[in-house]
Motif scaffolding. Structure first.
Motif, PDB file in Angstrom:
ATOM      1  N   ALA A  31       0.870  -1.170   0.000  1.00  0.00           N
ATOM      2  CA  ALA A  31       0.000   0.000   0.000  1.00  0.00           C
ATOM      3  C   ALA A  31       0.909   1.222   0.000  1.00  0.00           C
ATOM      4  N   ASP A  35      -4.142   5.743   4.084  1.00  0.00           N
ATOM      5  CA  ASP A  35      -5.537   5.493   3.712  1.00  0.00           C
ATOM      6  C   ASP A  35      -5.664   4.163   2.971  1.00  0.00           C
ATOM      7  N   ALA A  36      -4.749   3.913   2.023  1.00  0.00           N
ATOM      8  CA  ALA A  36      -4.754   2.646   1.279  1.00  0.00           C
ATOM      9  C   ALA A  36      -4.479   1.483   2.225  1.00  0.00           C
ATOM     10  N   LEU A  38      -5.281   1.225   5.388  1.00  0.00           N
ATOM     11  CA  LEU A  38      -6.479   0.914   6.175  1.00  0.00           C
ATOM     12  C   LEU A  38      -7.480   0.104   5.360  1.00  0.00           C
ATOM     13  N   GLN A  39      -7.591   0.396   4.075  1.00  0.00           N
ATOM     14  CA  GLN A  39      -8.476  -0.385   3.214  1.00  0.00           C
ATOM     15  C   GLN A  39      -7.944  -1.802   3.039  1.00  0.00           C
ATOM     16  N   ARG A  40      -6.643  -1.924   2.774  1.00  0.00           N
ATOM     17  CA  ARG A  40      -6.043  -3.230   2.516  1.00  0.00           C
ATOM     18  C   ARG A  40      -6.026  -4.108   3.768  1.00  0.00           C
ATOM     19  N   SER A  42      -8.012  -4.328   6.289  1.00  0.00           N
ATOM     20  CA  SER A  42      -9.301  -4.943   6.623  1.00  0.00           C
ATOM     21  C   SER A  42      -9.590  -6.140   5.724  1.00  0.00           C
ATOM     22  N   ALA A  43      -9.252  -6.019   4.449  1.00  0.00           N
ATOM     23  CA  ALA A  43      -9.500  -7.100   3.507  1.00  0.00           C
ATOM     24  C   ALA A  43      -8.505  -8.250   3.675  1.00  0.00           C
ATOM     25  N   VAL A  64      -2.643   4.644  11.529  1.00  0.00           N
ATOM     26  CA  VAL A  64      -2.888   3.303  10.987  1.00  0.00           C
ATOM     27  C   VAL A  64      -2.626   2.260  12.069  1.00  0.00           C
ATOM     28  N   GLN A  67      -5.386   2.211  14.687  1.00  0.00           N
ATOM     29  CA  GLN A  67      -6.611   1.574  14.202  1.00  0.00           C
ATOM     30  C   GLN A  67      -6.467   0.060  14.118  1.00  0.00           C
ATOM     31  N   ASN A  71      -8.649  -2.783  16.721  1.00  0.00           N
ATOM     32  CA  ASN A  71      -9.630  -3.617  16.034  1.00  0.00           C
ATOM     33  C   ASN A  71      -9.444  -5.072  16.465  1.00  0.00           C
TER      34      ASN A  71
END
Length: 120
Positions: A31, A35-36, A38-40, A42-43, A64, A67, A71
């Motif tokens: 990434a 921001d990228a 955080l998206q990656r 989770s997946a 990051v 977060q 989680n």
């Protein structure tokens, strides 16, 4: 095979880290911003996140890391901050964000590999 997410806005550094880890038993993902990442994250639910601090976008590396560690589905991930920022305040900020380790750039690829082996 352990999943590793490499997060850095510098493409050359991502490539160097990928080359360093190539041949080891890692599934590598990248990434280029917080921001990228955080998206990656989770997946992917990576096992290890190699994370720069200063990146473009709304989330720096500390955010990051916070977060990820807050989680329940992600907090198992080991977060290693890789940053040129090496003052005591920076190291403290990494610790407060929940980082498992902090390597100061430039770091030794051998040192990184040895550190990752402690997580196997």
């Amino acid at each position: 095979m352990r999943k590793v997410l490499i997060v850095d806005d510098n493409e050359n550094l991502r490539r160097l880290i990928s080359l360093t880890l190539q041949g080891a038993d890692y599934e590598l993902h990248e990434a280029d911003s917080g921001d990228a990442a955080l998206q990656r994250v989770s997946a992917l639910t990576p096992d290890i996140v190699l994370l720069d601090v200063m990146m473009p976008g709304s989330a720096d590396g500390y955010e990051v890391c916070r977060q990820i560690k807050s989680n329940d589905d992600l907090r198992h991930a080991k977060v290693i901050i890789l940053s040129a920022r090496g003052q005591k305040a920076d190291l403290d900020a990494g610790r407060e964000a929940g980082a498992d380790h902090y390597l100061i750039k430039p770091f030794s690829p051998v040192e990184l590999l040895q550190l990752l082996k402690t997580y196997d």
